[in-house]
Motif scaffolding. Sequence first.
Motif, PDB file in Angstrom:
ATOM      1  N   ALA A 254       0.759  -1.113  -0.215  1.00 51.65           N
ATOM      2  CA  ALA A 254       0.083  -0.019   0.037  1.00 51.65           C
ATOM      3  C   ALA A 254       0.502   1.157  -0.093  1.00 51.65           C
TER       4      ALA A 254
ATOM      5  N   GLY B 220       0.187   4.538  -2.553  1.00 47.90           N
ATOM      6  CA  GLY B 220      -1.154   5.561  -1.599  1.00 47.90           C
ATOM      7  C   GLY B 220      -0.751   7.128  -2.421  1.00 47.90           C
TER       8      GLY B 220
ATOM      9  N   ASP C  15     -11.065   6.542  -2.782  1.00 45.11           N
ATOM     10  CA  ASP C  15     -10.325   5.837  -1.797  1.00 45.11           C
ATOM     11  C   ASP C  15     -10.959   5.920  -0.555  1.00 45.11           C
TER      12      ASP C  15
ATOM     13  N   GLY D 220       1.551  -5.048   6.877  1.00 48.51           N
ATOM     14  CA  GLY D 220       0.150  -4.597   5.982  1.00 48.51           C
ATOM     15  C   GLY D 220      -1.006  -5.630   5.699  1.00 48.51           C
TER      16      GLY D 220
ATOM     17  N   ARG E 262      -4.777  -1.995   0.738  1.00 51.45           N
ATOM     18  CA  ARG E 262      -4.685  -1.473   1.827  1.00 51.45           C
ATOM     19  C   ARG E 262      -5.292  -2.390   3.168  1.00 51.45           C
TER      20      ARG E 262
ATOM     21  N   SER F 217      -5.700   0.967   6.802  1.00 55.04           N
ATOM     22  CA  SER F 217      -6.719   1.361   5.712  1.00 55.04           C
ATOM     23  C   SER F 217      -6.128   2.309   4.897  1.00 55.04           C
ATOM     24  N   ALA F 218      -7.208   3.215   4.414  1.00 55.61           N
ATOM     25  CA  ALA F 218      -6.486   4.437   3.635  1.00 55.61           C
ATOM     26  C   ALA F 218      -5.814   5.548   4.306  1.00 55.61           C
TER      27      ALA F 218
ATOM     28  N   GLY G 208      -2.935   5.085   5.868  1.00 55.93           N
ATOM     29  CA  GLY G 208      -1.561   4.613   6.138  1.00 55.93           C
ATOM     30  C   GLY G 208      -0.437   5.811   5.871  1.00 55.93           C
TER      31      GLY G 208
END
Length: 471
Positions: free
Chosen positions: A37, A41, A247, A310, A412, A436-437, A439
């Motif tokens: 991830a 990102g 996202d 992760g 994620r 999750s989103a 990070g």
Amino acid sequence: MRVVVIGSGIVGASAAYYLSGRGVAVTVVDRGSQGQATQAGAGIVCPWVDHPEDDAWYRLTSEGARHYPRLVEALGEDIGYAKVGALLVAEDPVDLEPVRALLRRRYADAPEMGEVTDVLTPSDLFPPLSDDLSALLVPGAARVDGSAVRDALLRAAVARGAEVLHGSAVLTADGQVRLHAADEDIPAGNGPRRAQPGPGAGAVSGRTTSWRQAAPLAPDYPPSVTGDLTESPLEASAEGPVGAAGDAPFGGPPDGSPGGPAPASEPVPPVVEPIVPVPPAEPVAPSAAERVPAGEGVPLEADVVIVAAGAWTGEVCRPLGVELPVFPRRGQILHATLDGVDTAFWPIVLPRSGPYLLGFPGSRVVIGATVEDVGFAPRVTMGGLEEVIAAGLRVAPGLFGATVSETRVGLRPVNAPGPALIGRLTPRVVVATGLSAYGLTAGPFTGELVAKLALDEQPPIDLTPYAPRTA
């Protein structure tokens, strides 16, 4: 003291950085699995508009945002961090009022968000935007380059004596670590495999109360392809429908997914390979240990093991006899270039419905991302790209002529019960995953938290809400 950190994403790299600064002998092990991830990102740091009803999530992300300026100063190098502000946009100005009230309520405890103002013409700040949008500007929001942060943290850790190895770290039942070659076929523990949670698992924000969505939207069509969700994460490739073009938590309409794949009556065959594959991250300091022989593996001495792998954390920890409710949530992201246009300090764009957009140096604009619960399938798909492009052009029609330069895909890590998972699994093993989103928002701060746990020191925040709950 010796600590082995499993995973070299932003959390693992941060833990290695802080521990090495305390004189700890640190070994970081990473397999370089596709779909990590951190390198995919977008790098949005704007926590104040999220999680209005979840204090644990908000505390972690807001502290993560507050942590960045100190980290930038300490690292002393360019990690792509810049306070460019965020435009919260909506077609109807009335839709901005709930988030305006939320920001007003949080400002006293988070003045770093800056003074929120109305923007009558958002396209003055982000030229490709539609002229039909209204906006609020949150000037304290920042963007950051996730790979640059991770690499800088690892370089600093190595300079302090840490070692970074490429390979597969396998835990034994008593928490010992054995290093295997990265391409070796490793049994994934002895416990039963966990079925993939359904859409909405791990959701912590209401769909109508959070400005940026924290869970995928329930699709209004059945999946065109299904699969056995109990198979190994290293083997799973069957895919269900694409989620919302936003996202988790950035964007996503509350009433359905725009521009998704065709319904089941007109199935779209899955794409076999990514359009632009993202190579796995390389270790900062490759070692001869990456050529370990197959078989029992090479033991790595450790007083404490930090698992920051992760979405793969559950697999890594399974030999301990625990089942962590962690699963991957795929996000597909598109990078475009506008030749000759200076996009370096364009603000982040966070729509009430639709994708996020943000600019980076090099005339680059990032648009994303899908929200897909499809297992361990780090692939860019035709349906995912169509969704991102269609939703992006609705918000920013001025990007119609932009050049598609790159696509990225990341898995994620999501903790199904809710907020991130941070704490001790055993006296020897500490775990940190499930951001999750968020990070890139909370990753460096989370790394510092687990470093303190490894040292038996008191973390700066109460970690009780994030304590591991095993099955």
